[in-house]
Design an enzyme around this catalytic site. Structure first.
Site, PDB file in Angstrom:
ATOM      1  N   ASP A   1       6.476   1.045   6.420  1.00 35.28           N
ATOM      2  CA  ASP A   1       5.028   0.773   6.277  1.00 35.28           C
ATOM      3  C   ASP A   1       4.405   1.825   5.383  1.00 35.28           C
ATOM      4  O   ASP A   1       4.027   2.882   5.868  1.00 35.28           O
ATOM      5  CB  ASP A   1       4.380   0.762   7.661  1.00 35.28           C
ATOM      6  CG  ASP A   1       2.917   0.375   7.616  1.00 35.28           C
ATOM      7  OD1 ASP A   1       2.458  -0.108   6.577  1.00 35.28           O
ATOM      8  OD2 ASP A   1       2.226   0.555   8.631  1.00 35.28           O
TER       9      ASP A   1
ATOM     10  N   HIS B   1       0.829  -1.218   0.000  1.00 32.56           N
ATOM     11  CA  HIS B   1       0.000   0.000   0.000  1.00 32.56           C
ATOM     12  C   HIS B   1       0.859   1.262   0.000  1.00 32.56           C
ATOM     13  O   HIS B   1       1.821   1.373   0.754  1.00 32.56           O
ATOM     14  CB  HIS B   1      -1.020   0.009   1.139  1.00 32.56           C
ATOM     15  CG  HIS B   1      -0.449   0.076   2.516  1.00 32.56           C
ATOM     16  ND1 HIS B   1      -0.143   1.272   3.133  1.00 32.56           N
ATOM     17  CD2 HIS B   1      -0.134  -0.893   3.416  1.00 32.56           C
ATOM     18  CE1 HIS B   1       0.309   1.025   4.358  1.00 32.56           C
ATOM     19  NE2 HIS B   1       0.338  -0.277   4.550  1.00 32.56           N
TER      20      HIS B   1
ATOM     21  N   HIS C   1       4.094   3.066  12.567  1.00 35.32           N
ATOM     22  CA  HIS C   1       3.209   4.232  12.715  1.00 35.32           C
ATOM     23  C   HIS C   1       3.814   5.330  13.597  1.00 35.32           C
ATOM     24  O   HIS C   1       3.088   6.050  14.273  1.00 35.32           O
ATOM     25  CB  HIS C   1       1.837   3.825  13.292  1.00 35.32           C
ATOM     26  CG  HIS C   1       1.075   2.866  12.429  1.00 35.32           C
ATOM     27  ND1 HIS C   1      -0.143   2.325  12.799  1.00 35.32           N
ATOM     28  CD2 HIS C   1       1.343   2.343  11.211  1.00 35.32           C
ATOM     29  CE1 HIS C   1      -0.579   1.520  11.848  1.00 35.32           C
ATOM     30  NE2 HIS C   1       0.316   1.512  10.873  1.00 35.32           N
TER      31      HIS C   1
ATOM     32  N   GLU D   1      -4.849   2.062   2.774  1.00 31.11           N
ATOM     33  CA  GLU D   1      -4.894   0.890   3.671  1.00 31.11           C
ATOM     34  C   GLU D   1      -5.027   1.340   5.118  1.00 31.11           C
ATOM     35  O   GLU D   1      -5.739   0.739   5.907  1.00 31.11           O
ATOM     36  CB  GLU D   1      -3.620   0.041   3.502  1.00 31.11           C
ATOM     37  CG  GLU D   1      -3.663  -1.286   4.250  1.00 31.11           C
ATOM     38  CD  GLU D   1      -3.239  -1.201   5.705  1.00 31.11           C
ATOM     39  OE1 GLU D   1      -3.622  -2.080   6.482  1.00 31.11           O
ATOM     40  OE2 GLU D   1      -2.539  -0.253   6.089  1.00 31.11           O
ATOM     41  N   GLU D   2      -4.320   2.430   5.454  1.00 29.91           N
ATOM     42  CA  GLU D   2      -4.167   2.772   6.875  1.00 29.91           C
ATOM     43  C   GLU D   2      -5.460   3.210   7.562  1.00 29.91           C
ATOM     44  O   GLU D   2      -5.701   2.848   8.697  1.00 29.91           O
ATOM     45  CB  GLU D   2      -3.089   3.853   7.057  1.00 29.91           C
ATOM     46  CG  GLU D   2      -1.683   3.408   6.666  1.00 29.91           C
ATOM     47  CD  GLU D   2      -1.111   2.326   7.582  1.00 29.91           C
ATOM     48  OE1 GLU D   2      -1.829   1.841   8.466  1.00 29.91           O
ATOM     49  OE2 GLU D   2       0.060   1.974   7.386  1.00 29.91           O
TER      50      GLU D   2
ATOM     51  N   ASP E   1       3.339  -6.358   3.339  1.00 29.35           N
ATOM     52  CA  ASP E   1       3.003  -5.253   4.250  1.00 29.35           C
ATOM     53  C   ASP E   1       3.428  -5.578   5.677  1.00 29.35           C
ATOM     54  O   ASP E   1       2.718  -5.293   6.629  1.00 29.35           O
ATOM     55  CB  ASP E   1       1.494  -4.941   4.179  1.00 29.35           C
ATOM     56  CG  ASP E   1       1.127  -3.702   4.977  1.00 29.35           C
ATOM     57  OD1 ASP E   1       2.031  -2.906   5.291  1.00 29.35           O
ATOM     58  OD2 ASP E   1      -0.064  -3.536   5.291  1.00 29.35           O
TER      59      ASP E   1
HETATM   60 ZN   LIG Z   1       0.941  -1.237   6.325  1.00 25.47          ZN
END
Ligand SMILES: [Zn+2]
Length: 472
Positions: free
Chosen positions: A303, A291, A435, A337-338, A365
């Site tokens: 990520d 993603h 994140h 996606e997030e 991912d």
């Molecule tokens: Zn991810």
């Protein structure tokens, strides 16, 4: 760098045992049903030369690393609705065209547009001190003057339930130590609504990660319908533990939370698609992807910039080597996606008519660390074939085929019966920076990224080229 990071055997076995029990496979042998012997693993010797070429070429190619560095350094983080995400989409399309890939295009997707705004938190009592925080994605904001309230620290939902109405008007802090992501992330995902049910004014969530250098981890929440929406912010492990000790001493804890977060109308974004068209069965598709969106902190290098670049460059490498398989290999860089999953939803919907033509869907991912192989969700025949192909990756120790191949963006396809694979990497440090503002390019190891490209390319190429369709 040419040295591999060899994992100790014991660690591998422990991880494997955990993975097996996590998916309900442990203990199967002890049940009284007759054990079905596994299918013989077919030999893939005829692909050994191609696999060797792929691995050799991947290890001396810097294109994946250079492009991920550009994406990270020059475009940066890419939250849905941000201009950077659309810049990344257009950049990927342009670069894929330069690579000479086929059918390079954008497929339009409307995505949620959450913005963080200005935000801060301050401890007012028993001492005055700033708190390091990150608003949780999709959260509502506070009034401009903020929310000032007493804090109640709980260690789990059971403690919250016990307190019940006693949290009314207060800020609930979930100080939940990290066990597994799946278990701990529930507090970030649903903690706001669960506390709001008892009248809490806001929630703070201890960051979902095993270690901290005072790094707050953001992520998404979902509000329960019919329950008031209250603001939620992630705090660091250090600050959560500090407040827990204060409560332990019977001290009154007061915090002021200010968040300018808000949800704007949906924005236009796109999935990015490119292909290496197959020679004999171009309508049959082996999908690979990651993603392209990320959280709005750090640069989303791990990520999931790494997953996007690794899957894309696996296909680019095959193209460069002149290895065109019988079937088409399609790269999909999903959007959103997030905080929504709209890209995956749109892909499954827009391609509903050809879902049965998807032979395999591979997603990356989980970071682009040292690859170990793949998780696989498919029938036993597909599993035997995958093990045969994985044997071609033994030299780089990426030959493991695990039990679970479901990842977020391929899930809608897998639910409809498409065999699914997830790149399996040594994720020891994945959640340390997940994140956070520390998800940046320096966390990417050139050699490990190259190994991921090689692993993905060998698997995708062989599955796409086999005379028989995977699992049949
Ligand atoms: Zn991810």
């Amino acid at each position: 760098m040419t040295s591999f990071h060899v994992r100790p055997l014991v660690a591998s076995l422990v991880t494997f045992a955990l993975a097996a029990s996590a998916f309900g496979q442990g203990g199967r042998a002890s049940q009284s049903q007759p054990t079905i012997p596994p299918l013989p693993i077919p030999s893939m010797e005829r692909y050994r030369e191609a696999a060797g070429r792929i691995i050799g070429a991947a290890l001396v190619d810097s294109a994946a690393y250079d492009r991920l560095a550009y994406l990270s350094d020059r475009i940066g983080h890419r939250l849905s609705g941000s201009p950077q995400l659309e810049q990344a989409v257009d950049w990927a399309v342009a670069e894929m065209r330069k690579d000479g890939l086929d059918n390079v295009r954008k497929e339009r997707v409307m995505v949620p547009h959450w913005v963080r705004g200005e935000e801060s938190a301050e401890l007012l009592e028993p001492v005055r001190r700033p708190i390091v925080m990150l608003g949780v994605g999709n959260s509502v904001g506070t009034p401009p003057e903020g929310i000032t309230a007493d804090v109640v620290v709980v260690r789990n939902f059971a403690e919250l339930e016990t307190l019940g109405e006693q949290v009314r008007g207060k800020i609930v802090l979930y100080n939940v130590p990290f066990t597994t992501y799946g278990e701990t992330v529930q507090y970030r995902g649903s903690g706001a609504s669960r506390a709001a049910k008892y009248g809490a004014a806001a929630v703070l969530v201890r960051s979902v990660g095993p270690v901290s250098l005072r790094t707050p981890h953001t992520g998404a929440l979902g509000y329960t319908e019919g329950v008031p929406k209250i603001p939620a912010a992630a705090v660091t492990i250090e600050d959560a533990e500090t407040m827990a000790r204060m409560q332990g001493r019977g001290e009154r804890i007061r915090v002021q939370l200010k968040m300018g977060a808000r949800m704007l109308p949906d924005a236009e974004s796109a999935n990015v698609i490119a292909e290496l068209r197959g020679t004999e069965r171009p309508d049959e598709i082996v999908l690979v992807g990651g993603h392209l969106d990320s959280w709005d902190v750090g640069t989303g290098s791990v990520d999931d910039g790494g997953g996007c670049v690794a899957t894309w460059h696996a296909v680019r490498l095959l193209k460069r080597l002149g290895l065109t398989p019988r079937r088409t290999i399609r790269v999909v860089l999903w959007t959103n996606e997030e905080n929504g999953g709209r890209g995956a939803e749109a892909y499954a919907k827009d391609h509903a008519a050809e879902i049965r033509n998807h032979v395999l869907a591979i997603e990356s991912d989980g970071g682009v660390f040292k690859p170990r192989g793949f998780g696989l969700t498919a029938n036993d025949r597909a599993r035997a074939t995958a093990k045969g192909i994985a044997a071609l990756l033994e030299a780089i120790e990426a030959n493991r085929i695990g039990d679970n191949g479901i990842q977020a963006d391929t899930a809608p396809l897998i639910r409809q019966g498409v065999p699914g694979m997830g790149l399996d990497v040594d994720g020891t440090h994945y959640f340390d920076i997940h994140h956070t503002p520390a998800d940046t390019m320096d966390k990417i190891d050139r050699h490990e990224l190259a190994l991921c490209v090689a692993t993905l390319a060998v698997m995708a190429y062989v599955v796409a080229d086999l005379p028989e369709r995977l699992g049949q």
